[in-house]
Motif scaffolding. Structure first.
Motif, PDB file in Angstrom:
ATOM      1  N   GLU A 121       0.453  -1.263   0.095  1.00  0.00           N
ATOM      2  CA  GLU A 121       0.093  -0.144   0.131  1.00  0.00           C
ATOM      3  C   GLU A 121       0.510   1.233  -0.297  1.00  0.00           C
ATOM      4  OE1 GLU A 121      -2.187  -0.232   3.411  1.00  0.00           O
ATOM      5  OE2 GLU A 121      -3.789  -1.733   2.408  1.00  0.00           O
ATOM      6  N   PHE A 122       2.227   0.851   0.059  1.00  0.00           N
ATOM      7  CA  PHE A 122       2.745   1.955   0.120  1.00  0.00           C
ATOM      8  C   PHE A 122       3.412   2.881  -1.306  1.00  0.00           C
ATOM      9  CE2 PHE A 122       6.129  -0.954  -0.039  1.00  0.00           C
ATOM     10  CZ  PHE A 122       6.404  -0.423  -1.156  1.00  0.00           C
ATOM     11  N   ASP A 123       3.050   4.346  -1.614  1.00  0.00           N
ATOM     12  CA  ASP A 123       2.833   4.851  -2.765  1.00  0.00           C
ATOM     13  C   ASP A 123       4.246   5.851  -2.516  1.00  0.00           C
ATOM     14  OD1 ASP A 123       3.074   7.429  -1.225  1.00  0.00           O
ATOM     15  OD2 ASP A 123       0.684   7.901  -1.862  1.00  0.00           O
ATOM     16  N   GLU A 124       4.232   6.351  -3.802  1.00  0.00           N
ATOM     17  CA  GLU A 124       5.899   7.255  -4.905  1.00  0.00           C
ATOM     18  C   GLU A 124       6.275   8.074  -3.594  1.00  0.00           C
ATOM     19  OE1 GLU A 124       2.934   6.879  -6.651  1.00  0.00           O
ATOM     20  OE2 GLU A 124       3.936   5.789  -8.221  1.00  0.00           O
ATOM     21  N   ALA A 125       5.697   8.551  -2.907  1.00  0.00           N
ATOM     22  CA  ALA A 125       5.667   9.671  -1.679  1.00  0.00           C
ATOM     23  C   ALA A 125       6.091   9.036  -0.449  1.00  0.00           C
ATOM     24  CB  ALA A 125       4.440  10.492  -1.343  1.00  0.00           C
ATOM     25  N   SER A 126       5.928   8.397  -0.381  1.00  0.00           N
ATOM     26  CA  SER A 126       6.829   7.050   1.053  1.00  0.00           C
ATOM     27  C   SER A 126       7.980   6.570   0.702  1.00  0.00           C
ATOM     28  CB  SER A 126       6.298   5.887   1.014  1.00  0.00           C
ATOM     29  OG  SER A 126       5.095   5.928   1.185  1.00  0.00           O
ATOM     30  N   LEU A 127       8.354   6.696  -0.787  1.00  0.00           N
ATOM     31  CA  LEU A 127       9.676   6.696  -0.546  1.00  0.00           C
ATOM     32  C   LEU A 127      11.025   7.948  -0.797  1.00  0.00           C
ATOM     33  CD1 LEU A 127       9.469   4.723  -3.913  1.00  0.00           C
ATOM     34  CD2 LEU A 127       9.943   3.718  -1.696  1.00  0.00           C
ATOM     35  N   VAL A 128      12.037   7.284  -0.475  1.00  0.00           N
ATOM     36  CA  VAL A 128      13.032   8.283  -0.591  1.00  0.00           C
ATOM     37  C   VAL A 128      14.587   8.504  -1.509  1.00  0.00           C
ATOM     38  CG1 VAL A 128      15.319   9.158   1.103  1.00  0.00           C
ATOM     39  CG2 VAL A 128      12.645   8.617   1.843  1.00  0.00           C
ATOM     40  N   TYR A 129      14.645   9.063  -2.130  1.00  0.00           N
ATOM     41  CA  TYR A 129      15.345   9.035  -2.973  1.00  0.00           C
ATOM     42  C   TYR A 129      17.763   9.196  -2.509  1.00  0.00           C
ATOM     43  CZ  TYR A 129      18.552   9.130  -7.625  1.00  0.00           C
ATOM     44  OH  TYR A 129      19.118   8.839  -8.237  1.00  0.00           O
ATOM     45  N   ASN A 130      18.023   8.004  -2.462  1.00  0.00           N
ATOM     46  CA  ASN A 130      19.041   7.663  -1.718  1.00  0.00           C
ATOM     47  C   ASN A 130      20.250   8.679  -3.221  1.00  0.00           C
ATOM     48  OD1 ASN A 130      21.634   7.351  -0.656  1.00  0.00           O
ATOM     49  ND2 ASN A 130      21.104   5.595  -0.066  1.00  0.00           N
ATOM     50  N   ASP A 131      21.237   9.587  -2.812  1.00  0.00           N
ATOM     51  CA  ASP A 131      21.916  10.019  -3.876  1.00  0.00           C
ATOM     52  C   ASP A 131      23.343   8.628  -4.039  1.00  0.00           C
ATOM     53  OD1 ASP A 131      20.736  12.619  -4.998  1.00  0.00           O
ATOM     54  OD2 ASP A 131      21.165  13.341  -3.236  1.00  0.00           O
ATOM     55  N   ASP A 132      23.796   8.657  -2.835  1.00  0.00           N
ATOM     56  CA  ASP A 132      25.107   7.915  -2.865  1.00  0.00           C
ATOM     57  C   ASP A 132      24.954   6.488  -3.602  1.00  0.00           C
ATOM     58  OD1 ASP A 132      25.907   9.849  -1.034  1.00  0.00           O
ATOM     59  OD2 ASP A 132      25.600   8.341   0.516  1.00  0.00           O
ATOM     60  N   GLN A 133      24.032   5.703  -3.460  1.00  0.00           N
ATOM     61  CA  GLN A 133      23.327   4.533  -4.564  1.00  0.00           C
ATOM     62  C   GLN A 133      22.866   5.010  -5.365  1.00  0.00           C
ATOM     63  OE1 GLN A 133      22.569   2.305  -0.866  1.00  0.00           O
ATOM     64  NE2 GLN A 133      23.596   0.680  -2.155  1.00  0.00           N
ATOM     65  N   SER A 134      22.410   6.183  -5.511  1.00  0.00           N
ATOM     66  CA  SER A 134      21.026   6.207  -6.672  1.00  0.00           C
ATOM     67  C   SER A 134      19.945   5.289  -7.298  1.00  0.00           C
ATOM     68  CB  SER A 134      21.898   6.561  -8.590  1.00  0.00           C
ATOM     69  OG  SER A 134      23.482   7.526  -8.310  1.00  0.00           O
TER      70      SER A 134
END
Length: 174
Positions: free
Chosen positions: A90-103
């Protein structure tokens, strides 16, 4: 002496390659047999994805192309064993966090740890593939392959693995 040393190194290198190729062939054959028996490999890292690629099979495992860290993996296994996958669907795109170190994108899980999606250009693609692969678990037997790394402890896996009859755990990278 130099020729002997070079020859020994060459032979050693060829022996390692031969063992690796032999192991790869055996694993490929075994993954195809598991798939034919309706067994899907689930792991805390991308081992299933590699195995399915070697076997030239569609990636049946929801855990292909991702990894878990910390308590998130134990929670996932516990929910998987109990058939309660709502939090994981049930999670959506807004729940995700972008990790710059690992792209890459990650889903922080309440209680600690995260589900990290590798190799995806967008969070939409990561979530879409995740959901499709979770659906493929219906009616299939699970083989759980766990690796103690990334903040995952044997203690955090003890309870969920007791509920999942086909499992094994290795210390470090499998």
């Amino acid at each position: 002496m130099r020729i002997t040393t070079r020859a020994a190194r060459s032979i050693s290198r060829r022996m390692r390659k031969a063992r690796t190729a032999s192991l790869r062939r055996r694993l490929t054959r075994q993954v195809k047999q598991l798939d034919a028996m309706g067994i899907v490999i689930v792991s805390n890292n991308c081992v299933p994805g590699i195995l399915y690629e070697w076997a030239e099979l569609p990636k049946q495992s929801p855990t292909a192309g991702l990894y878990f860290s910390g308590n998130a993996y134990g929670r996932f296994l516990n929910d998987l064993a109990s058939g309660r996958l709502n939090r994981w669907l049930e999670f959506d795109e807004a729940s995700l966090v972008y990790n710059d170190d690992q792209s890459c994108w990650s889903y922080p899980v309440a209680g600690g740890g995260q589900l990290v999606f590798l190799h995806y250009t967008s969070c939409e693609e990561a979530i879409s593939k995740w959901r499709r692969r979770i659906e493929r678990l219906d009616g299939r037997t699970l083989l759980i392959v766990s690796s103690i790394q990334g903040g995952i402890t044997l203690k955090s896996l003890r309870e969920p693995l007791a509920k999942l009859p086909l499992s094994f755990t290795v210390d470090g990278n499998p």
